[in-house]
Design a protein around this motif. Structure first.
Motif, PDB file in Angstrom:
ATOM      1  N   LEU B 305      -8.824  30.806  11.641  1.00 52.36           N
ATOM      2  CA  LEU B 305      -8.707  30.209  10.312  1.00 52.36           C
ATOM      3  C   LEU B 305      -7.360  29.502  10.191  1.00 52.36           C
ATOM      4  O   LEU B 305      -7.277  28.347   9.730  1.00 52.36           O
ATOM      5  CB  LEU B 305      -8.841  31.308   9.251  1.00 52.36           C
ATOM      6  N   VAL B 306      -6.306  30.189  10.646  1.00 52.50           N
ATOM      7  CA  VAL B 306      -4.969  29.598  10.583  1.00 52.50           C
ATOM      8  C   VAL B 306      -4.945  28.304  11.388  1.00 52.50           C
ATOM      9  O   VAL B 306      -4.443  27.269  10.925  1.00 52.50           O
ATOM     10  CB  VAL B 306      -3.927  30.601  11.120  1.00 52.50           C
ATOM     11  N   VAL B 312      -6.360  20.925   9.935  1.00 54.17           N
ATOM     12  CA  VAL B 312      -6.670  20.117   8.756  1.00 54.17           C
ATOM     13  C   VAL B 312      -5.376  19.551   8.159  1.00 54.17           C
ATOM     14  O   VAL B 312      -5.277  18.362   7.831  1.00 54.17           O
ATOM     15  CB  VAL B 312      -7.436  20.967   7.709  1.00 54.17           C
ATOM     16  N   TYR B 313      -4.365  20.444   8.083  1.00 48.10           N
ATOM     17  CA  TYR B 313      -3.089  20.020   7.510  1.00 48.10           C
ATOM     18  C   TYR B 313      -2.508  18.853   8.310  1.00 48.10           C
ATOM     19  O   TYR B 313      -2.151  17.823   7.748  1.00 48.10           O
ATOM     20  CB  TYR B 313      -2.108  21.194   7.502  1.00 48.10           C
ATOM     21  N   PHE B 314      -2.472  19.044   9.650  1.00 50.98           N
ATOM     22  CA  PHE B 314      -1.862  17.993  10.472  1.00 50.98           C
ATOM     23  C   PHE B 314      -2.679  16.722  10.418  1.00 50.98           C
ATOM     24  O   PHE B 314      -2.133  15.627  10.391  1.00 50.98           O
ATOM     25  CB  PHE B 314      -1.702  18.470  11.922  1.00 50.98           C
ATOM     26  N   TYR B 315      -4.010  16.883  10.374  1.00 50.83           N
ATOM     27  CA  TYR B 315      -4.857  15.704  10.310  1.00 50.83           C
ATOM     28  C   TYR B 315      -4.562  14.928   9.029  1.00 50.83           C
ATOM     29  O   TYR B 315      -4.359  13.710   9.017  1.00 50.83           O
ATOM     30  CB  TYR B 315      -6.325  16.111  10.361  1.00 50.83           C
ATOM     31  N   ARG B 316      -4.472  15.685   7.941  1.00 49.89           N
ATOM     32  CA  ARG B 316      -4.197  15.032   6.650  1.00 49.89           C
ATOM     33  C   ARG B 316      -2.817  14.379   6.662  1.00 49.89           C
ATOM     34  O   ARG B 316      -2.635  13.250   6.206  1.00 49.89           O
ATOM     35  CB  ARG B 316      -4.291  16.052   5.530  1.00 49.89           C
ATOM     36  N   GLU B 317      -1.843  15.128   7.217  1.00 44.77           N
ATOM     37  CA  GLU B 317      -0.486  14.596   7.314  1.00 44.77           C
ATOM     38  C   GLU B 317      -0.491  13.294   8.111  1.00 44.77           C
ATOM     39  O   GLU B 317       0.079  12.283   7.708  1.00 44.77           O
ATOM     40  CB  GLU B 317       0.417  15.618   8.018  1.00 44.77           C
ATOM     41  N   ASN B 318      -1.203  13.383   9.233  1.00 46.88           N
ATOM     42  CA  ASN B 318      -1.244  12.235  10.144  1.00 46.88           C
ATOM     43  C   ASN B 318      -1.863  11.021   9.454  1.00 46.88           C
ATOM     44  O   ASN B 318      -1.316   9.911   9.463  1.00 46.88           O
ATOM     45  CB  ASN B 318      -2.036  12.628  11.385  1.00 46.88           C
ATOM     46  N   SER B 319      -3.021  11.280   8.837  1.00 47.61           N
ATOM     47  CA  SER B 319      -3.697  10.142   8.200  1.00 47.61           C
ATOM     48  C   SER B 319      -2.867   9.627   7.024  1.00 47.61           C
ATOM     49  O   SER B 319      -2.855   8.437   6.730  1.00 47.61           O
ATOM     50  CB  SER B 319      -5.106  10.533   7.750  1.00 47.61           C
ATOM     51  N   ARG B 320      -2.134  10.556   6.374  1.00 45.39           N
ATOM     52  CA  ARG B 320      -1.277  10.124   5.285  1.00 45.39           C
ATOM     53  C   ARG B 320      -0.171   9.211   5.831  1.00 45.39           C
ATOM     54  O   ARG B 320       0.101   8.134   5.285  1.00 45.39           O
ATOM     55  CB  ARG B 320      -0.645  11.334   4.601  1.00 45.39           C
TER      56      ARG B 320
END
Lengths: 438, 558
Positions: B305-306, B312-320
């Motif tokens: 889960l972690v 997900v966090y890094f993906y979002r960060e990256n896409s951001r």
């Protein structure tokens, strides 16, 4: 004209004998024998239990009620068995000890050996029973005996009452093995009474276990009969006046002890030893010894043997000893011989001989020879009928009826039940239990 | 995705392995525990045997050998099924003469025939020095000795043939035991003889032990089913006889037929053929395992889960970041367009001024040169940004005209020379691509300019910049080599991605948009060539090729 009584002398040994004694009655079936002829006759050693002066002072009992709760017991059988056991517990007094054991593939001690002061708790324990599983009969009896041993006391009536409707299928399960267990338990002063219910149990096993341990064996065809049988059994148990009765017969030289009818006995040389675990109040139990006498001239009197009995007197808590002796007189007159026949001894003899023939008929039927078994039973019925009228015995008449009943119920459909009836009848005859439910 | 799944997979594998190990460990511990408890139960079984031994020793220590006394012993004493007497050589003295046997004695002799006839000697025949053996006094006065031989055929044995006693036999004397057990098979099961040496009478007195009594008593001391047994957990325990049949069992669990016991323990002699077997219910032994597995599954789940959350966090960060970068570019793009016009004017007027400035005004000319250089630099930057913007819109295109590659290279170097010199970078040129070819000079200058400014930015410490050019058929190649820190292995592929800057201590602090190499390669590819990074000793070499067909005569005139 009872010559036999004149020739029979009962002697009380020991000066410290107080209270009442067991009645010892030694008699010959033929007090007069035909002269100059080798012949066979019977010696009957009859023992009758006395009556307790004070009923409240009866012998305290130590009883283990062992109930089959395998799945075959479910339904009415279980309910009736529980009712019968609950009712029986009601008859116990405060000095009595009782335990309740139920077994299927395992064994549960529902009520460990405890004084019957809180009968309600004990009965609650019985009410909780549910039927399930297989049948570890040997273990059930063993656990029952173990509960009894916790308070084993020679001054109590120590008894396992076993109820089963099925075949033992866990642990030792042959009649021989259970017989060995019975023999071992009687040495500890514990008897096992067995009650077979329905048509599914092994009557040989149940009878052997009871026989070897000198308990009772009864057959309950329907669950409804359980209450009555428990009642009889408790009546017996609660009226024990003597225990560990050992009968020793020393035959005089020249007299050959042939066999003891019905009971198990040790015969070695001139000595015959038989044991009866328990004597009940006002009930007669006996040992019937077949002897062979040498030819003697007219008017000769011949000592047959000396009888000695020892037993634990449950009222006085002492070990008492009684002796007696018996003799016969020889005569040329066959009429005299016939006239002098001891009717009561003869009735006992005929009953046991007929029971023995009934066993042989059962064995024939077991071998599949239905016709031979039927013939034997019919002739046995006739034998009993003839003797019933000549000896004026309603008991023998009743037994004749049972044999005739057996003869017409040998077919496959009825055999399973009938065999149990026969086994119970034979057992009652051999052990003088006249409480037949037939 | 793989970055997330692989660790999860590995963790799962590791978890399963660890769980299995843990399971095994817990299983082993439970097994050991159950074995210990079974041994406890075994000891209580053997306690019955030992108390039987003690009682028999007491009972068999008879003062005399009267047959009726022996019979009385058999009749009345518990645990004895039949007493027997042997002479020191193992000859059966009692039960004796055929005519004087009771039914029970006959049955005993029948049962034990194999013991007396074919059987093995089960005790040391020799007696220690003692009184003359007393004959068994039969009731009729006859000695049993003579008739005993009937049954004792083959029983006489020398000391040499006697076997040592079984392990269960206690040996108070070093050389011979005073009592012991012998087992034999008859009918449907094992039977047990116990014997003891009566030194006073010079006889071995023994008894067949009441096996059903012994079993019954053992069952009596074993737990019942309903009892809460602290001895063993909720499974089923069986006492199994010599024939493998269940003699007794307790516990509320019914194992499936033919299932193997979880643990088993043998009893000691004379019951060495018997065993105790424990069948664990799904609730106890396996239950611990399930708990272990749950724990592991839980831990694994948490880690997964972690990991997923992190992904997900890094993906979002990256896409951001990408989105932000895109927005930045778009903003810079728009600004660049706005800047381009004034910059063009600045450059035009500065160059005009340069032409008009008097020769002697050295200081002003120097200042003006800087203005011109910096405006050209700014112009190049703006071009880069606009080119990247075009590329984003897939609009990279080249427009070739005839030109000289080496002239363009020289021009670019000259343009950069002041800043290169300022950073102490020496330039060496080996130009062999002269001649007129069809080339997009703007593209060439932009690619080379980007490469050179990278050297300025990242490799100035090397102090060297070498440019080599050459021609290979219709392809022109240009190599830019520095002696800077070089490109770490494994990062070369990432060099050409937009916004990639090699973050390490050496480049920290250097500025840049991170789009130069990307644009340079796109331009080179649009020009029918490529831009690649080549490994070189102590530095970086970038080589780019352009498709430059030679100019034909008719074109050259135009």
């Amino acid at each position: 004209m009872r010559v036999a009584s004149a020739l029979t002398v009962a002697v009380l040994i020991g000066s410290a004998v107080e209270g009442r004694q067991v009645k010892l009655d030694v008699a010959m079936a033929n007090p007069y024998l035909v002269a100059d002829k080798k012949q066979v006759t019977y010696m009957k050693i009859g023992l009758t239990g006395f009556e307790f002066e004070d009923v409240a002072k009866r012998t305290p009992v130590n009883i283990a009620i062992v109930l089959d709760r395998s799945s075959s017991m479910s339904g009415e059988k279980m309910e009736k068995a529980k009712q019968a056991a609950i009712m029986a517990v009601d008859r116990l007094g405060e000095d009595d000890i009782v335990s309740v054991i139920a077994y299927n593939h395992g064994v549960s001690v529902l009520v460990p050996a405890t004084k019957a002061t809180h009968r309600g708790n004990i009965q609650d324990g019985i009410r909780k029973l549910r039927a399930t599983g297989t049948t570890a009969l040997f273990a059930g009896v063993s656990k029952g005996a173990a509960e009894i041993r916790k308070f084993l006391d020679r001054n109590r009536v120590n008894r396992v009452i076993l109820l089963s409707d099925g075949l033992a299928n866990v642990g030792p399960q042959t009649p021989g093995e259970l017989g060995e267990l019975g023999s071992a338990l009687i040495k500890q002063g514990i008897s096992v009474s067995t009650i077979g219910l329905g048509d599914g149990y092994n009557e040989d096993l149940m009878a052997e276990l009871a026989l070897r341990s000198d308990g009772n064996h009864a057959f309950a065809q329907t669950p409804a009969q359980l209450a009555k049988i428990f009642n009889y059994e408790f009546g017996d148990v609660l009226s024990v006046v003597a225990q560990e009765v050992v009968v020793t017969i020393d035959c005089e030289p020249g007299i050959r002890p042939v066999r003891v009818l019905g009971r198990k006995a040790d015969i070695s040389g001139q000595r015959v030893v038989a044991t009866l675990n328990q004597l009940y109040s006002r009930q007669e139990k006996f040992v019937l010894l077949e002897v062979e006498t040498p030819p003697r001239p007219h008017n000769d009197v011949l000592d047959i043997g000396k009888v000695e009995i020892t037993y634990a007197n449950m009222e006085t808590k002492t070990t008492d000893e009684l002796t007696s002796a018996v003799a016969v007189r020889f005569t040329k007159s066959e009429e005299e011989v016939a006239l002098q026949v001891d009717r009561l001894v003869m009735v006992s003899c005929v009953g046991l001989i007929a029971a023995d023939r009934n066993k042989r008929a059962l064995a024939l039927r077991d071998q599949g020879d239905v016709e031979a078994a039927r013939r034997m039973l019919i002739s046995n019925g006739e034998y009993l009928s003839v003797n019933a009228s000549s000896l004026e015995s309603p008991d023998l008449d009743q037994q004749a009826g049972w044999n005739n009943d057996d003869a017409i119920n040998l077919d496959a459909g009825k055999w399973k039940i009938q065999r149990k009836k026969m086994r119970a009848y034979q057992y009652e005859m051999d052990n003088q239990l006249m409480n037949s439910s037939r | 995705m793989l970055i997330v799944l692989m660790p999860i997979g590995l963790l799962a594998l590791l978890g399963v392995r660890l769980a299995q190990d843990e399971q095994r460990r817990v299983d082993d511990q439970l097994r050991a525990l159950m074995r210990a408890r079974l041994h406890d139960v075994g000891r209580s079984c053997m306690a019955v045997v030992h108390s039987t031994e003690l009682e028999l020793l007491k009972r068999l220590a008879v003062p005399s050998l009267d047959a009726w006394d022996l019979r009385e012993l058999t009749r009345a004493q518990r645990r004895l099924r039949q007493v027997f007497v042997l002479d020191p050589q193992g000859l059966l003295l009692y039960p004796g003469a055929v005519g004087e046997q009771t039914i029970e004695e006959r049955a005993f002799i029948e049962r034990t025939r194999s013991v007396w006839e074919g059987g093995e000697a089960f005790f040391e025949p020799e007696f220690e020095a003692g009184p003359t053996p007393a004959p068994v006094a039969g009731q009729t006065g006859s000695s049993f000795e003579s008739v005993g031989r009937v049954w004792g055929r083959g029983l006489r044995r020398g000391a040499s043939s006697a076997k040592p006693l079984s392990a269960a036999t206690k040996t108070p004397h070093a050389t011979q035991a005073d009592y012991g057990w012998h087992t034999w098979f008859w009918g449907t099961g094992m039977h047990y003889l116990f014997w003891s040496r009566n030194h006073k009478l010079g006889r071995v007195i023994g008894a067949e032990v009441d096996r059903m009594d012994m079993l019954s008593e053992i069952i009596g001391v074993l737990p019942a089913s309903g009892e809460s047994t602290a001895r063993l957990p909720t499974g089923l325990t069986r006492l199994v006889n010599a024939r493998g049949k269940t003699a007794y069992q307790w516990g509320d669990y019914e194992p499936p037929e033919n299932s193997e016991p979880t643990v088993r323990a043998s009893l000691d002699a004379p019951l060495e053929m018997w065993s105790l077997q424990y069948f664990s219910a799904p609730g106890d032994l396996a239950g611990a395992g399930v708990r272990v597995r749950y724990t592991w599954a839980l831990a694994l789940g948490a880690v997964s889960l972690v990991l997923v959350l992190a992904a997900v966090y890094f993906y979002r960060e990256n896409s951001r970041e990408l989105r932000e970068a895109g927005e930045r570019v778009s903003f810079v793009n728009r600004v660049s367009h706005e800047l381009k016009t004034p910059l063009t004017n600045i450059r035009m007027y500065a160059e005009m001024l340069d032409g008009n400035l008097p020769e002697e005004d050295e200081t002003s000319r120097g200042y003006l040169d800087i203005v011109i250089q910096e405006s050209r630099r700014l112009s190049r930057l703006i071009t880069n940004v606009l080119a990247f913007a075009r590329k984003q819109k897939e609009e990279v295109a080249v427009r070739t005209r005839s030109g000289d590659v080496d002239d363009s290279v020289t021009s670019v170097i000259e343009t950069h020379r002041p800043s290169l010199t300022a950073r102490g970078i020496e330039v060496s040129l080996k130009l062999r691509a002269g001649g007129m070819v069809l080339v997009d000079i703007d593209a060439l200058e932009q690619i080379l300019g980007n490469l050179v400014s990278n050297v300025e930015k990242y490799a100035s410490a090397g102090g060297s910049l070498a440019i080599r050019t050459g021609r290979d058929g219709s392809m022109t190649w240009i190599e830019v080599t520095d002696r800077g820190p070089g490109i770490p292995a494994g990062r070369a592929a990432a060099l050409f991605e937009p916004f990639q800057r090699l973050e390490n201590s050496l480049t920290e602090g250097a500025s840049g948009t991170g789009i130069g190499l990307s644009i340079a390669r796109d331009l080179a590819r649009a020009h029918g060539g490529d831009l690649v990074h080549k490994d070189s000793d102590g530095g970086a070499t970038f080589r780019f090729t352009l498709h430059t067909p030679e100019v034909h005569d008719e074109d050259s005139s135009g």
